[in-house]
Motif scaffolding. Structure first.
Motif, short mmCIF file in Angstrom:
data_model
loop_
_atom_site.label_atom_id
_atom_site.label_comp_id
_atom_site.label_asym_id
_atom_site.label_seq_id
_atom_site.Cartn_x
_atom_site.Cartn_y
_atom_site.Cartn_z
N TYR A 44 31.04 40.46 39.07
CA TYR A 44 32.04 39.63 39.74
C TYR A 44 33.20 39.35 38.81
N GLN A 45 34.42 39.53 39.35
CA GLN A 45 35.60 39.18 38.57
C GLN A 45 36.32 38.00 39.23
N PRO A 46 36.52 36.91 38.46
CA PRO A 46 37.17 35.73 39.04
C PRO A 46 38.62 35.98 39.44
N ALA A 60 33.55 41.30 44.17
CA ALA A 60 32.32 42.01 43.82
C ALA A 60 32.65 43.46 43.50
N LEU A 61 32.19 43.95 42.35
CA LEU A 61 32.48 45.33 41.92
C LEU A 61 31.16 45.99 41.52
N ILE A 62 30.90 47.14 42.13
CA ILE A 62 29.59 47.77 41.93
C ILE A 62 29.50 48.50 40.58
N ARG A 63 28.32 48.47 40.00
CA ARG A 63 27.97 49.24 38.79
C ARG A 63 26.64 49.91 39.06
N TRP A 64 26.37 50.98 38.29
CA TRP A 64 25.10 51.67 38.42
C TRP A 64 24.38 51.60 37.07
N GLY A 73 30.47 52.79 35.71
CA GLY A 73 31.46 52.18 36.59
C GLY A 73 31.62 52.97 37.88
N PRO A 74 32.23 52.36 38.90
CA PRO A 74 32.35 53.00 40.21
C PRO A 74 33.15 54.30 40.18
N GLY A 75 34.06 54.43 39.21
CA GLY A 75 34.86 55.65 39.13
C GLY A 75 34.01 56.90 38.97
N ILE A 178 44.31 43.05 51.84
CA ILE A 178 44.83 44.39 51.58
C ILE A 178 44.81 44.63 50.07
N ASP A 179 44.10 45.67 49.66
CA ASP A 179 43.91 46.00 48.25
C ASP A 179 44.94 47.03 47.80
N ASP A 180 45.26 47.03 46.52
CA ASP A 180 46.16 48.04 45.92
C ASP A 180 47.48 48.12 46.67
N ASP A 202 49.05 45.87 43.57
CA ASP A 202 48.35 46.82 42.70
C ASP A 202 48.68 46.59 41.22
N GLN A 203 47.70 46.85 40.37
CA GLN A 203 47.88 46.55 38.96
C GLN A 203 48.96 47.38 38.27
N THR A 204 49.34 48.52 38.86
CA THR A 204 50.41 49.30 38.23
C THR A 204 51.73 48.51 38.21
N ILE A 206 51.97 45.20 37.82
CA ILE A 206 51.85 44.17 36.78
C ILE A 206 51.97 44.80 35.39
N ARG A 207 51.39 46.01 35.27
CA ARG A 207 51.40 46.74 34.01
C ARG A 207 52.83 47.04 33.55
N ASP A 208 53.77 47.14 34.50
CA ASP A 208 55.11 47.63 34.22
C ASP A 208 56.17 46.66 34.74
N GLY A 234 45.08 42.92 37.79
CA GLY A 234 45.24 43.57 36.48
C GLY A 234 46.08 42.80 35.49
N VAL A 235 46.02 41.46 35.55
CA VAL A 235 46.77 40.65 34.58
C VAL A 235 46.02 40.65 33.25
N GLU A 236 46.68 41.20 32.23
CA GLU A 236 46.02 41.33 30.92
C GLU A 236 46.65 40.45 29.85
N GLN A 237 47.88 40.00 30.08
CA GLN A 237 48.62 39.29 29.03
C GLN A 237 49.17 37.95 29.50
N GLY A 254 42.32 39.41 36.45
CA GLY A 254 42.55 40.38 35.37
C GLY A 254 41.81 40.04 34.10
N PHE A 255 41.82 41.01 33.17
CA PHE A 255 41.10 40.86 31.92
C PHE A 255 41.61 39.67 31.11
N TYR A 256 42.85 39.24 31.33
CA TYR A 256 43.39 38.10 30.58
C TYR A 256 42.46 36.90 30.71
N ARG A 259 36.92 39.82 32.38
CA ARG A 259 36.48 41.09 32.95
C ARG A 259 35.47 40.79 34.04
N PRO A 260 35.13 41.78 34.87
CA PRO A 260 34.03 41.56 35.82
C PRO A 260 32.73 41.31 35.02
N VAL A 261 31.92 40.34 35.46
CA VAL A 261 30.69 39.98 34.74
C VAL A 261 29.52 39.86 35.71
#
Ligand code: C2E
Ligand code: MG
Ligand code: MG
Ligand code: MG
Length: 288
Positions: A44-46, A60-64, A73-75, A178-180, A202-204, A206-208, A234-237, A254-256, A259-261
């Protein structure tokens, strides 16, 4: 010479193809076995309010948990699940388990929403909506505390079936997210046609922000016009969060912050954040 050269190339090619095919078959077998042996895990990522810093939701983000290869990771497996159609089965495992965990959170006094990712392919399951509408009876979850994340591509089909499906989910109390957002075809007309509660930038973007600021600002004001909550992904900073505060974005993830835990870590994170929030409030009131 030339001929044997070519035939050896053909052989190499078909070897490669066969190997890839075999790998795919193995992966699919492993995935079915994983479902049977309960090797999937939800992290879960807050998601937080930009204004107050409160945790208002979690994705909720799936892991195996692979017996030999460790935590994946899901990728590394969701694309294969989509291709083979077994995303329908794994997706069902996901929404049932998130619904159960929502019930547990409710019992623990954690009053936030959980969100579930739905792949476009899952909409080809004719029973998807009925199964989703049945979750409260099945698990005791509160539908008003569950959201479903779909990508723009699902809406672009402009099909009456999708509109009806979303309307039924909405009527039951679920949130539609609506995602991304911004990475699809950006046909803005659909936004008014569907009962949308939340847009995730989408995080792209925020990244830029250095380059995307005007567009990102436009998406934020679109949210105000359409009465849809805007979430930055995707907020990191710290600087990115400052920008969101200045520009009136509603929520971020975001990771700032984190991370998902795993579920238990999330509950602890939530409790610690709430304590900090209460302390800050007391200090503001001059009682600290
Ligand atoms: P998504 O739904 O857009 O999820 C957000 C992804 O961004 C997650 O990757 C998350 O860990 C990552 N992320 C969050 N904050 C940051 C950040 O600050 N920086 C960076 N670089 N990344 C961040 P994850 O968990 O690997 O998931 C990837 C994608 O896999 C998801 O994208 C979603 O499309 C799919 N997915 C994950 N879980 C499920 C599931 O249960 N069902 C389905 N159908 N798809 C899923
Ligand atoms: Mg998502
Ligand atoms: Mg996303
Ligand atoms: Mg995505």
């Amino acid at each position: 010479e030339a001929k044997s050269d070519r035939s050896s190339k053909v052989t190499a090619f078909s070897m490669d193809l066969r190997q890839r095919l075999e790998e795919k078959v193995t992966l699919e077998k492993d995935l079915w076995r994983a479902l049977e042996r309960d090797e999937f895990v939800l992290f879960y990522q807050p998601r937080l309010s930009v204004k107050t810093g409160e945790i208002v939701a979690a994705e909720a983000l799936i892991r195996w948990q692979h017996p030999e290869r460790g935590l994946l990771g899901p990728g590394s497996f969701i694309p294969a699940c989509e291709e083979t159609g077994m995303i329908i089965n794994i997706g069902e495992w996901v929404y049932r388990n998130v619904a159960r965990q929502q019930t547990r959170m409710q019992e623990a006094g954690i009053d936030i929403s959980l969100s579930i990712n739905l792949s476009p392919r899952q909409f080809s399951d004719p029973d998807l909506i009925d199964k989703i509408l049945h979750l409260p009876e099945e698990t005791g979850c509160n539908p008003e505390r569950l959201g479903f994340e779909i990508t723009e591509s699902v809406l672009l089909g402009d099909s009456e079936a999708i509109r009806m499906a979303l309307a039924r989910m909405k009527k039951r109390g679920y949130q539609i997210i609506i995602d991304d957002f911004g990475t699809g075809y950006s046909n803005l007309a659909y936004l008014q046609k569907y009962p949308i509660d939340v847009l995730k930038i989408d995080q792209t973007f925020i990244r830029d922000l250095k380059h995307t600021a005007p567009i990102t600002r436009l998406i934020v004001s679109l949210g105000q016009v359409l009465k849809v909550r805007i979430v930055a992904e995707g907020v990191e900073q710290g600087e990115e969060l400052d920008w969101l505060v200045e520009n009136g974005c509603d929520e971020y993830q975001g990771f700032y912050f984190s991370r998902p835990v795993p579920f238990d870590d999330f509950a602890r994170l939530y409790a610690a954040n709430r304590e900090r929030q209460e302390l800050l409030a007391r200090m503001r009131d001059g009682q600290g």
